[in-house]
Motif scaffolding. Structure first.
Motif, mmCIF file in Angstrom:
data_model
loop_
_atom_site.group_PDB
_atom_site.id
_atom_site.type_symbol
_atom_site.label_atom_id
_atom_site.label_comp_id
_atom_site.label_asym_id
_atom_site.label_seq_id
_atom_site.Cartn_x
_atom_site.Cartn_y
_atom_site.Cartn_z
ATOM 1 N N HIS A 58 0.930 -0.868 0.237
ATOM 2 C CA HIS A 58 -0.076 -0.122 0.404
ATOM 3 C C HIS A 58 0.764 1.220 0.176
ATOM 4 N N TYR A 59 1.990 0.872 0.654
ATOM 5 C CA TYR A 59 2.537 2.657 0.786
ATOM 6 C C TYR A 59 4.286 2.371 0.696
ATOM 7 N N LYS A 60 4.443 1.018 -1.273
ATOM 8 C CA LYS A 60 5.857 0.938 -0.842
ATOM 9 C C LYS A 60 6.109 2.052 -2.154
ATOM 10 N N HIS A 61 5.434 2.705 -1.873
ATOM 11 C CA HIS A 61 5.517 3.654 -3.548
ATOM 12 C C HIS A 61 6.074 5.685 -3.541
ATOM 13 N N LEU A 62 5.821 5.400 -1.558
ATOM 14 C CA LEU A 62 5.306 6.277 -1.153
ATOM 15 C C LEU A 62 7.272 6.827 -0.613
ATOM 16 N N GLY A 63 6.887 8.095 0.055
ATOM 17 C CA GLY A 63 8.170 8.555 0.853
ATOM 18 C C GLY A 63 7.999 8.886 2.244
ATOM 19 N N VAL A 64 8.846 8.935 2.978
ATOM 20 C CA VAL A 64 8.177 9.236 4.371
ATOM 21 C C VAL A 64 7.189 10.045 4.680
ATOM 22 N N PHE A 65 7.339 11.003 4.479
ATOM 23 C CA PHE A 65 6.402 12.537 4.247
ATOM 24 C C PHE A 65 4.988 11.760 4.106
ATOM 25 N N SER A 66 4.832 11.336 2.717
ATOM 26 C CA SER A 66 3.849 11.233 1.962
ATOM 27 C C SER A 66 2.491 9.692 2.674
ATOM 28 N N THR A 67 3.188 8.849 3.728
ATOM 29 C CA THR A 67 3.014 7.462 4.113
ATOM 30 C C THR A 67 2.226 8.007 5.487
ATOM 31 N N LEU A 68 3.067 8.950 5.514
ATOM 32 C CA LEU A 68 2.987 9.684 7.003
ATOM 33 C C LEU A 68 1.269 10.158 7.174
ATOM 34 N N CYS A 69 1.514 10.316 5.592
ATOM 35 C CA CYS A 69 -0.190 11.216 5.395
ATOM 36 C C CYS A 69 -1.034 10.106 5.565
ATOM 37 N N ALA A 70 -0.830 9.209 4.788
ATOM 38 C CA ALA A 70 -1.595 8.124 3.861
ATOM 39 C C ALA A 70 -2.278 7.458 4.776
ATOM 40 N N VAL A 71 -1.347 6.784 6.247
ATOM 41 C CA VAL A 71 -1.815 5.937 7.086
ATOM 42 C C VAL A 71 -2.860 6.269 7.660
ATOM 43 N N PRO A 72 -3.422 7.136 7.787
ATOM 44 C CA PRO A 72 -4.528 7.750 8.564
ATOM 45 C C PRO A 72 -5.499 7.945 7.382
ATOM 46 N N ARG A 73 -5.425 7.659 6.685
ATOM 47 C CA ARG A 73 -6.074 8.064 5.347
ATOM 48 C C ARG A 73 -6.956 6.621 5.013
ATOM 49 N N LYS A 74 -5.748 5.692 5.336
ATOM 50 C CA LYS A 74 -6.174 4.146 4.841
ATOM 51 C C LYS A 74 -6.721 3.677 5.868
ATOM 52 N N GLU A 75 -5.644 4.045 7.199
ATOM 53 C CA GLU A 75 -6.654 3.397 8.846
ATOM 54 C C GLU A 75 -6.507 3.627 9.769
ATOM 55 N N GLY A 76 -6.769 5.133 9.616
ATOM 56 C CA GLY A 76 -7.227 6.191 10.132
ATOM 57 C C GLY A 76 -6.087 6.451 11.866
ATOM 58 N N TYR A 77 -5.690 7.376 12.505
ATOM 59 C CA TYR A 77 -4.989 7.948 13.335
ATOM 60 C C TYR A 77 -4.564 7.042 14.006
ATOM 61 N N LEU A 78 -4.760 5.555 14.335
ATOM 62 C CA LEU A 78 -4.185 4.897 15.281
ATOM 63 C C LEU A 78 -3.678 3.849 14.618
ATOM 64 N N GLY A 79 -4.012 4.184 13.193
ATOM 65 C CA GLY A 79 -2.506 3.606 12.767
ATOM 66 C C GLY A 79 -1.408 3.069 12.711
ATOM 67 N N LEU A 80 -1.399 4.537 12.900
ATOM 68 C CA LEU A 80 0.290 4.918 13.322
ATOM 69 C C LEU A 80 0.643 4.972 14.535
#
Length: 286
Positions: A58-80
């Protein structure tokens, strides 16, 4: 003994007696809570690092900060914070041992050797780091190959505690009204204000990280072992340090990736020291 019995169960304890009860346990709890809060502060970055290292589809094509933003959208903030609870089980005793050992060594050095001031803080921090790294070494001997990680922890802990303690003592001595306030559990003791604690803790973490980072780079190269084509030139810590410096220099070799480490280390150390100082007041350790 007779006077204690005569006084009865409702009689007042001698001054400070209640605060001495289970001091080591309260100190252990304070350090453990501080370690857990510090780790939770950087948990999102650790989660992102694991996702990227594992090449999550889901995230291998993203960078660090892009992943930080993408995880809450996909898994919710608790995903972090996924997996953070299990991490706390491991971190709590580590943090507890670090801070409790430092406090105990500091008292022993001051009382038994008569050494105080900056020197005894540095000695206590290094001794606490040595004891902590011994525990880690027993848990995983391969991880501590050639003692590199032990040296890293000694330097990191020693200079971190030393720097924070020094900044704290200088601040309270030079500007007590501006930087300090009475402790919640002992009005006769001055402690740093919360925002000053955060600043001093962050500075302590940055300095400790800067000093120990070349050793951390060395440790990681040694852990890779035979995977690297030049592994025969990195058999010991000294050999590895020389090789990295000769091949890549200081900025691109010994300190490569330091800026990213600052992002994790500075807030983590700031929260750790600040939480510990607050816990000391709540648990009557001053």
């Amino acid at each position: 003994m007779a006077s204690t019995a005569a006084a009865g169960p409702g009689a007042a304890l001698p001054p400070g007696a209640a605060h001495r009860d289970f001091y080591w346990l309260r100190s252990f709890i304070a350090g453990g809570v501080a370690g857990c809060c510090a780790k939770t502060t950087t948990a999102p970055l650790d989660r992102v690092k694991i996702l990227l290292q594992a090449h999550n589809h889901h995230y291998k094509h993203l960078g660090v900060f892009s992943t930080l933003c993408a995880v809450p959208r996909k898994e919710g903030y608790l995903g972090l914070y996924k997996g953070n609870g299990a991490m706390m089980i491991r971190i709590f005793p580590y943090g507890a041992i670090q801070f409790m050992a430092f406090d105990q060594y500091k008292k022993v050095i001051k009382k038994q050797l008569g050494i105080s001031g900056h020197v005894h803080r540095l000695m206590a921090g290094s001794m606490a780091g040595r004891w902590f790294s011994w525990v880690l070494q027993r848990a995983d001997a391969n991880y501590c190959r050639n003692g590199a990680i032990c040296s890293t922890l000694n330097f990191l802990l020693g200079f971190s505690f030393f720097t924070f303690g020094t900044l704290k003592s200088i601040g309270l001595a030079q500007a007590p009204n501006l930087l300090g306030r009475p402790s919640l559990d002992n009005p006769d003791v001055l402690v740093l204000k919360t925002h000053v604690n955060l600043l001093c803790g962050g500075i302590a973490g940055a300095i400790a990280q800067t000093i120990s980072y070349p050793l951390d780079v060395t440790r990681r190269r040694m852990q890779l072992g035979a995977v690297l084509p030049d592994s025969e030139k990195c058999l010991t810590m000294v050999q590895t340090l020389k090789y990295v410096y000769q091949q890549h220099g200081i900025r691109r070799g010994l300190y490569r990736g330091l800026s990213l480490n600052y992002i994790r280390c500075i807030p983590s150390q700031a929260v750790a020291f600040t939480t510990y100082e607050l816990m000391k007041q709540f648990l009557h350790l001053n």
